[in-house]
Design a protein around this motif. Structure first.
Motif, short mmCIF file in Angstrom:
data_model
loop_
_atom_site.label_atom_id
_atom_site.label_comp_id
_atom_site.label_asym_id
_atom_site.label_seq_id
_atom_site.Cartn_x
_atom_site.Cartn_y
_atom_site.Cartn_z
N ASP A 48 0.86 -1.19 0.00
CA ASP A 48 0.00 0.00 0.00
C ASP A 48 0.89 1.24 0.00
OD1 ASP A 48 -1.98 1.83 0.24
OD2 ASP A 48 -2.60 1.25 2.27
N PRO A 49 1.57 1.50 -1.14
CA PRO A 49 2.58 2.57 -1.17
C PRO A 49 1.99 3.96 -0.92
CG PRO A 49 2.28 1.59 -3.35
CD PRO A 49 1.45 0.78 -2.41
N ASP A 50 0.67 4.10 -1.04
CA ASP A 50 0.07 5.40 -0.77
C ASP A 50 0.04 5.72 0.73
OD1 ASP A 50 -0.30 5.98 -3.35
OD2 ASP A 50 -2.42 5.38 -3.42
N ASN A 51 0.18 4.70 1.54
CA ASN A 51 0.15 4.91 2.99
C ASN A 51 1.45 4.41 3.62
OD1 ASN A 51 -2.55 6.02 3.51
ND2 ASN A 51 -3.22 4.09 2.57
N PRO A 52 2.48 5.24 3.58
CA PRO A 52 3.77 4.82 4.12
C PRO A 52 3.66 4.49 5.61
CG PRO A 52 3.78 7.18 3.66
CD PRO A 52 2.53 6.62 3.06
N VAL A 53 4.53 3.59 6.04
CA VAL A 53 4.55 3.14 7.43
C VAL A 53 5.76 3.74 8.13
CG1 VAL A 53 4.97 1.12 8.89
CG2 VAL A 53 3.31 0.98 7.01
N LEU A 54 5.55 4.24 9.35
CA LEU A 54 6.68 4.63 10.19
C LEU A 54 6.58 3.82 11.47
CD1 LEU A 54 9.05 6.42 11.13
CD2 LEU A 54 7.36 8.10 11.89
N ALA A 55 7.56 2.93 11.66
CA ALA A 55 7.58 2.11 12.88
C ALA A 55 8.74 2.59 13.75
CB ALA A 55 7.74 0.64 12.53
N ILE A 56 8.42 2.95 14.98
CA ILE A 56 9.46 3.42 15.90
C ILE A 56 9.56 2.41 17.03
CG2 ILE A 56 10.20 5.29 17.42
CD1 ILE A 56 8.62 7.22 15.71
N MET A 57 10.72 1.74 17.10
CA MET A 57 10.87 0.64 18.03
C MET A 57 11.90 0.99 19.09
SD MET A 57 11.22 -3.31 16.97
CE MET A 57 12.89 -3.81 16.70
N THR A 58 11.62 0.66 20.35
CA THR A 58 12.60 0.88 21.41
C THR A 58 12.97 -0.45 22.05
OG1 THR A 58 10.89 1.25 23.08
CG2 THR A 58 11.75 3.20 21.97
N GLY A 59 14.21 -0.55 22.52
CA GLY A 59 14.67 -1.72 23.26
C GLY A 59 15.41 -2.71 22.40
N GLY A 60 16.14 -3.60 23.06
CA GLY A 60 16.81 -4.69 22.36
C GLY A 60 18.11 -4.32 21.68
N LEU A 61 18.64 -3.12 21.98
CA LEU A 61 19.92 -2.73 21.35
C LEU A 61 21.08 -2.85 22.33
CD1 LEU A 61 18.96 0.47 19.30
CD2 LEU A 61 19.33 -1.84 18.46
N GLY A 62 20.84 -3.41 23.50
CA GLY A 62 21.88 -3.47 24.52
C GLY A 62 22.86 -4.60 24.33
N SER A 63 23.54 -4.98 25.39
CA SER A 63 24.66 -5.92 25.28
C SER A 63 24.36 -7.25 25.93
CB SER A 63 25.89 -5.30 25.92
OG SER A 63 25.63 -5.07 27.29
N THR A 64 23.10 -7.51 26.30
CA THR A 64 22.84 -8.80 26.93
C THR A 64 22.27 -9.78 25.92
OG1 THR A 64 20.63 -8.24 27.66
CG2 THR A 64 22.43 -7.67 29.14
#
Lengths: 422, 422
Positions: B66-82
């Protein structure tokens, strides 16, 4: 029975606009965990029927396309009487069904109106909407309010459950009505649970120094989780085999000794209520937070006398009789001042137990010698000399203050008589 | 430019198990709302790479189809070192990409280790993972920590943004790095915002008696939201045309008069800080909550002296000098006792302003004459007679106590000199 993939859905534009925080989903996930189910994901949606229908369609299709993995969607909100309550209509669209009245709930609504001197005809149509469900639904009675909940089968063994968003109504409905329904449909062996608190320690150290050595219990089927609180961590253990829980509780107690407790706040409340002993507090850096925590529990008036908030040095002198010389010589944050606060409080209130707190909550006011986070906590039992304890709490102002207030209750807990008959 | 359908994703098993509440998503939604974007939905996922990949695939397919309705997903977490930090690997799988090092961040990590007397070779591989991003990503520097954020184009004009879950790092990154990126890609006119508080009123009455008459402003392009607090509501208005905001602020002020305020807590703090006047409190049913609220603000030691927590009647007599006869004749919850509490507090602390609270927080202790929720609040300016105000607050124990403490600050706010030069 096949275990469901569980999705928890919260509806409400106030949530997705960031004006309000959804606490229902976490509560539901926690209760499900206690009963042995794990949640796959949370979704929060605005009060927009198109968006809600889209998400529900997606879940329904998923359930239909993959019958080996049934879906359980538990949704809260949108069952009320205002114009942005779309849940019922959306589910009717999803299921291509008509609505039907729940007669018991309608009568309850009618009686409620009549009890307020209004006649049935005064009930607005929007109000009435709360007593309808999709025809043929499994209904979930609301013992704490009006809006009826329901469960709809969206594919074989897959259900969409709708409950009100008001936490008190949702919780009652979950425990009394939904849980038996879930057990019937997805019943699993009943898990047992044990919870212990460990004081003055962080999550990662707990994992490193304790949990790493519990591999035998974990591989035997025990599950665990840990959550950082202010001043302590809460460790939760789950297992269907109770002997695993007994073993881990034994080990955690042996390892952490008196730092390992059960729920300190409840036990302090129970002990003081039962023993008839009284408590007073003198607070500097916490400014009333300790008193607020104690009186947050109903019935605390049976033992809590009150005390003094002595944020300024003058008030430490005038309200508690701390000597000006002591403050001048040792400072307001010192074992000497802390001790005199507890003594003065004890003299003035005649309480059986007196707690005092003085520290540097920051962000300003710290020095090399007395850094931000330094807190002295005093404890006095009537007729005995006061004792003081030195802590260096990490974190920001809020964390330091919460740590201090909680730890004061922990220190009181240590000297209270046995809390209850076990 | 085309406006995106925004999804905010929080990862972390502690969230979906209900052990911790996700506050990042609400914060991001609120900031986006301030900048003029509305969020479509929130998702929370456990630290399970399969589940995370599934959700991201679903969003990517939606964006592609559905290229007429672009998606913006903003994700937090899971970038750490464990070991449970899966975000980078999941995005590599999603995008079928290799990772690449962000040299600036790697050097920062190396310097950090060297400053602690360790050599670069001591850095664990898991630690190093934090300075990698998918090759060709738009990187988001982390000025408050190590882990680098990034934005990946998942379909034309559709982006997946990944940021750390540590709130302080995420907030810095959002404001300094992500926002300019979003404005470039989805730029919209800058919205203006006005917020007003209205006291002693609920959301639905506000909607009924005020918002219903603002249809002209709404149809001219003003947007609004309201959120219920304890003792007051917060009304937020958005518009790109500032004259609409000026008009609604004028109307709300004219309608609610002195019940309409700006942020009372901040203004009380500013006024007392500037004027050099002092404040003391005497608390019965709130048990320290008012003091805790005041001292929650850093710098409150400049004016807050402290006071007395007089939960029991004896303490009202001994700490504040309330007459035993008054309590016997009128009760602890009465205008007479409340007034003597404020007077006694004022005498003992010599504060410029003294506040007193006495009430019935429940759930027990209410009578027909003095029901649960009845609260008297006293206000005294040094040298003037004390005044008392009677409230009947709705809700449970917690709500009644919060209402009482907030309303006491509102009553103080009413008599303080102008807060700041406007």
């Amino acid at each position: 029975m096949k275990q469901p993939q569980i999705t928890i859905i919260a509806t409400g534009s106030e949530i997705t606009a960031g004006r309000s925080i959804d606490t229902n989903s976490g509560w539901i996930a926690n209760r499900l965990f206690e009963e042995g189910w794990k949640v796959r994901n949370f979704i929060a949606l605005p009060d927009n029927p198109k968006t809600i229908l889209e998400e529900l369609m997606h879940l329904k299709r998923k359930a239909e396309n993959d019958p080996d993995n049934p879906v359980l969607a538990i949704m809260t909100g949108g069952l009320g009487s205002t114009e942005d309550d779309y849940t019922l209509q959306t589910v009717l669209d999803l299921q291509n069904k008509e609505k039907e009245v729940v007669e018991k709930a309608r009568i309850k609504l009618q009686r409620f109106f009549e009890s307020r001197g209004k006649s049935y005809s005064d009930i607005l149509p929007a109000m009435l909407r709360q007593v309808y469900v999709p025809s043929g639904s499994y209904t979930l009675d609301n013992s704490a309010g009006i809006a009826v909940g329901f469960a709809e089968e969206i594919a074989p063994s897959s259900f969409l459950v709708c409950m009100p968003g008001v936490p008190s109504e949702m919780k009652e409905m979950f425990n009394r009505r939904l849980l038996p329904f879930l057990k019937r449909n997805y019943g699993i062996e009943n898990l047992k649970q044990a919870t212990r608190w460990v004081w003055s320690i962080g999550e990662s150290l707990f994992q490193e120094e304790f949990m790493k050595n519990q591999k035998d219990l974990l591989s035997a089927g025990m599950d665990w989780g840990v959550t950082a609180q202010k001043g302590y961590i809460k460790a939760i253990f789950n297992a269907s085999d109770e002997s695993l829980l007994n073993e881990v509780v034994l080990r955690i107690r042996n390892f952490y000794k008196e730092l390992c407790t059960e729920d300190v706040f409840t036990e302090v409340h129970e002990s003081l209520s039962l023993s008839g002993k009284s408590l007073a507090v003198a607070e500097s850096c916490t400014g009333g937070l300790l008193g607020a925590k104690i009186t947050d529990i109903k019935g605390s008036s049976a033992y809590f006398l009150g005390g003094a908030i002595t944020y300024s040095n003058d008030q430490k002198v005038s309200l508690l009789g701390v000597s000006e010389d002591t403050i001048a010589k040792y400072g307001a944050v010192s074992t000497e001042t802390c001790s005199e606060m507890a003594d003065g409080l004890s003299d003035r209130t005649n309480a059986d137990y007196s707690l005092s707190i003085t520290g540097i909550a920051g962000p300003d006011g710290g020095t090399d010698e007395k850094p931000v986070g330094l807190v002295w906590i005093g404890r006095k039992e009537k007729g005995k000399p006061s004792e003081t304890f030195r802590y260096l709490f990490p974190g920001n102002r809020e964390t330091i203050r919460e740590n201090a207030a909680n730890t004061a209750l922990f220190l009181l807990h240590q000297i209270l008589p046995e809390r209850k008959i076990k």
